[in-house]
Design a protein around this motif. Sequence first.
Motif, PDB file in Angstrom:
ATOM      1  N   UNK A 185       0.852  -1.183   0.000  1.00 36.22           N
ATOM      2  CA  UNK A 185       0.000   0.000   0.000  1.00 36.22           C
ATOM      3  C   UNK A 185       0.885   1.229   0.000  1.00 36.22           C
ATOM      4  N   UNK A 186       0.677   2.119  -0.955  1.00 42.10           N
ATOM      5  CA  UNK A 186       1.471   3.335  -1.049  1.00 42.10           C
ATOM      6  C   UNK A 186       0.549   4.535  -1.223  1.00 42.10           C
ATOM      7  N   UNK A 187       0.881   5.619  -0.533  1.00 43.81           N
ATOM      8  CA  UNK A 187       0.103   6.859  -0.581  1.00 43.81           C
ATOM      9  C   UNK A 187       1.074   8.027  -0.704  1.00 43.81           C
ATOM     10  N   UNK A 188       0.770   8.967  -1.593  1.00 42.21           N
ATOM     11  CA  UNK A 188       1.561  10.180  -1.735  1.00 42.21           C
ATOM     12  C   UNK A 188       0.589  11.362  -1.752  1.00 42.21           C
ATOM     13  N   UNK A 189       0.723  12.255  -0.783  1.00 42.86           N
ATOM     14  CA  UNK A 189      -0.168  13.407  -0.642  1.00 42.86           C
ATOM     15  C   UNK A 189       0.570  14.670  -1.062  1.00 42.86           C
ATOM     16  N   UNK A 190      -0.108  15.501  -1.878  1.00 44.37           N
ATOM     17  CA  UNK A 190       0.419  16.796  -2.299  1.00 44.37           C
ATOM     18  C   UNK A 190      -0.544  17.865  -1.783  1.00 44.37           C
ATOM     19  N   UNK A 191      -0.040  18.806  -1.000  1.00 42.62           N
ATOM     20  CA  UNK A 191      -0.869  19.933  -0.573  1.00 42.62           C
ATOM     21  C   UNK A 191      -0.127  21.224  -0.871  1.00 42.62           C
ATOM     22  N   UNK A 192      -0.882  22.316  -1.023  1.00 40.66           N
ATOM     23  CA  UNK A 192      -0.266  23.582  -1.439  1.00 40.66           C
ATOM     24  C   UNK A 192      -0.720  24.734  -0.570  1.00 40.66           C
ATOM     25  N   UNK A 193       0.226  25.614  -0.252  1.00 41.88           N
ATOM     26  CA  UNK A 193      -0.061  26.781   0.575  1.00 41.88           C
ATOM     27  C   UNK A 193      -0.285  28.029  -0.251  1.00 41.88           C
TER      28      UNK A 193
END
Length: 276
Positions: A262-270
Amino acid sequence: MSPTASTDDGDELLARLGALTAQARALAEVQRSRMELAVALQRGMLPRELPVVGGVRLAVRYAPAYQGLNVGGDWYDAFRMPDGRIGLSIGDVQGHNVEAAAFMGQVRVGLRALASVTGEPGELLAMTNDLLLSLGSDLFATCTFIRLDPASGVIESARAGHLPCVWATADGWSGVTRDEGGPPLGIQPESAYPVTRYRLDTGSLFVMLTDGVVEGPSMRLDEGMDHVVRLARIAAVARLDANALAAAVVKGAEQVGHDDDAAVLVISRDGPGTRP
């Protein structure tokens, strides 16, 4: 039966039980060593750190399968591209063995190397597909590749038979990307991979993941994706840390009913942007 004969039989039984116990312990130790070797091989092919980019937060979680050599080929990657943008990939290789893990390494390295030739996600997947076909392997891989511009928040995404991404905004909107994809890598020559563009709002996020997170005997794919959408919406509205969301998403892999990577990659932006 004489007392002497009975004692001899008991001693022989104890000796056999002792030998069987010693064999079982030896086999268990060998199996443990094989498992540790396989997991070390798999982890060694993943990046040790993520790029640090102003205005962007990246977070990953990875949970390997732990059944002997039943390792899969899930991977994630994030790296700076020659033009200053960020390349991000996530994918899954067919099979669950050491060969799958090794093939995963070839795909990830191939994507990185070819990104120096072209940064356009569709062209990059097409070139990687041709490279894998030239290797003559019987394996194939699904993959999503994203090129992120940290300054503008523009995301360019292309998919090769992989799951769509999940997105959410700080004002409560969320969903699953509906972009058109191409076939998995390593199957069909001269395949095309359309590119879809998005732009992230302040506080918006993208979640890239593999099917081990959302699908299995105990969970249908649509149920798993809906669960991730809910988690992403809560995280975006509450302005939770990207690491907290990644941890919550990968924990959902415990509910799918099987031992898979199981792999997860989260991208968030300010920074500023608009809804996907």
